[in-house]
Design an enzyme around this catalytic site. Structure first.
Site, short mmCIF file in Angstrom:
data_model
loop_
_atom_site.label_atom_id
_atom_site.label_comp_id
_atom_site.label_asym_id
_atom_site.label_seq_id
_atom_site.Cartn_x
_atom_site.Cartn_y
_atom_site.Cartn_z
N LYS A 28 -4.30 9.92 -15.33
CA LYS A 28 -2.94 10.46 -15.24
C LYS A 28 -1.96 9.30 -15.26
CE LYS A 28 -1.91 13.60 -12.14
NZ LYS A 28 -1.67 14.22 -10.82
N LYS A 85 -6.93 19.08 -16.80
CA LYS A 85 -5.92 19.66 -15.89
C LYS A 85 -4.61 19.79 -16.64
CE LYS A 85 -5.12 17.39 -12.04
NZ LYS A 85 -4.88 16.07 -11.38
O1 LIG Z 1 -3.86 15.30 -8.83
C1 LIG Z 1 -3.43 14.69 -7.87
C2 LIG Z 1 -2.14 13.98 -7.92
O2 LIG Z 1 -2.26 12.84 -8.70
C3 LIG Z 1 -1.57 13.75 -6.60
O3 LIG Z 1 -0.50 12.84 -6.66
P1 LIG Z 1 0.33 12.56 -5.33
O4 LIG Z 1 -0.66 12.32 -4.24
O5 LIG Z 1 1.16 11.36 -5.62
O6 LIG Z 1 1.14 13.78 -5.11
#
Ligand SMILES: O=C[C@H](O)COP(=O)(O)O
Length: 393
Positions: A28, A85
């Protein structure tokens, strides 16, 4: 068993995540928002580097046009990721999209992300299940504007997980989760917890992953693969195994049997309770007293990993009451004992539940429950993978 999903933006971060014991490496680009996609070439490089040591997932930025959405998912799936996802739009065309993706869902594990801070329609869950999706993950869209648990209380999160499971969907929770949230959310029985911000330097999700922060979260989630091995491995050397013992991961010659007592005292909450007709549609005051015997860890220090939070007890009460009218105090007491005993460090507890409005004093029940020999609950998100290995000693 709950898996730790770690969002990474590069091969270097994937290595930190794998070495730190993340169960799932999630590709991501956090700089692009809550669900920013990485370029295919970067995902492919991460897959090569991880080389099957962990399942790798990837985010797809889904075009609204169904044909383009199908193509985008096919392209990422073809790289060899374990699941894809993407954010499910909270618009009327979500149904058309789900229908369009159903054929792909027969071959590719699809996880729909719903945003807790955007008023998600959870009635979409049965439609995801019917279309063959693998799971649903509740996240937040606006980072820095509240943790997941500030948008959905623990009762609502627990209902989300239960609803997913009843439909055969894996359930995920994410959204600026912090270390103290972890033991609280474990009680929901969620399959996957997702992290980015809490694992980064200064908890800034756009900064690089920090190995110490990864280790902290990993230690708070029981189970998981072996950490980076190696004599002389900085990470392994930094692990305080007394903490791991404290979480019930392994037996040790140094294992202590000392017990601490964590309690909630005289908590009075209005509850819809009672078996009589006149007790329906109204609340009565119910008093909770809960005493929990918790295995002590020998390490001191001001560290989240050393404590069993009373939040877990309070959350368990809220989760039970969120299910609506309950006839018997005994039901509440048994359910509460069962939920709190899910925490691995809890050895036994006493639960007292009293109705305060049926007599001049109080009437109720007190039960004592102890941990029994455990049967491992096998997780099936990644069938075929070896069971979680014990950490190296
Ligand atoms: O899929 C999980 C996310 O990357 C969570 O990101 P975050 O902990 O910064 O909200």
């Amino acid at each position: 068993m709950t898996l730790m999903l770690t969002s990474v933006a590069s091969v270097a971060e994937a290595e930190i995540a794998a070495a730190g014991g993340a169960d799932v490496i999630d590709c991501k680009d956090a700089a692009r928002g809550a669900l920013g996609a990485l370029p295919s070439a970067e995902i492919a490089a991460i897959l090569r580097a991880v080389a099957g040591r962990r399942p790798v997932s990837a985010v797809v930025e889904l075009p609204h046009d169904p044909a383009a959405a199908r193509a985008a998912i096919e392209e990422t799936a073809a790289l060899g990721v374990a699941f894809v996802k993407f954010a499910l739009p909270a618009t009327p065309d979500a149904d058309a999209l789900i229908a369009a993706l159903a054929p792909i869902a027969q071959r590719v594990r699809l996880v729909a992300v719903l945003f807790a801070d955007l008023g998600p329609d959870l009635d979409v869950l049965p439609r995801l299940a019917a279309a063959g999706f693998a799971g649903a993950l509740l996240d937040t869209a606006h980072k820095g504007k509240g943790r997941l648990i500030e948008h959905f209380d623990i009762g609502a999160l627990s209902s989300f997980v239960e609803r997913c499971h009843a439909l055969g969907l894996e359930a995920g929770l994410a959204g600026s989760l912090e270390a103290p949230d972890v033991p609280r959310l474990l009680v929901t029985g969620v399959d996957v917890m997702g992290f980015r911000g809490a694992l980064c330097r200064d908890h800034d999700r756009k900064s690089a992953l920090d190995a110490g922060a990864v280790a902290l979260i990993r230690d708070l989630i029981p189970g998981g693969p072996a950490r980076a091995s190696g004599k002389g491995s900085a990470l392994a050397a930094n692990v305080d195994w007394s903490l791991v013992v404290g979480h019930g991961y392994l037996e040790s010659r140094e294992r202590t049997r000392e017990i601490d007592h964590v309690f909630v005292r005289d908590l009075v909450i209005p509850v819809e309770i009672g078996a009589y007709d006149f007790e329906r549609g109204r609340t009565q005051r119910v008093r909770f007293n809960v005493d929990v015997d918790v295995t002590r860890v020998s390490a001191g220090g001001d560290d989240m990993r050393n404590v069993f939070s009373y939040d877990v007890i309070m959350d368990a009460i809220k989760m039970i009451l969120a299910s609506g009218h309950i006839e018997l105090v005994e039901t509440i007491a048994e359910r509460l004992a069962e939920l709190v005993l899910r925490h691995e460090r809890v050895q036994a507890l006493t639960v007292q539940v009293e109705k305060l409005d049926v007599a001049p004093g109080a009437v109720g029940v007190r039960i004592r429950r102890e941990r029994q020999a455990e049967t491992a609950k096998v997780h099936n998100l990644f069938p075929g993978l070896p069971d979680a290995a014990e950490p190296e000693r």
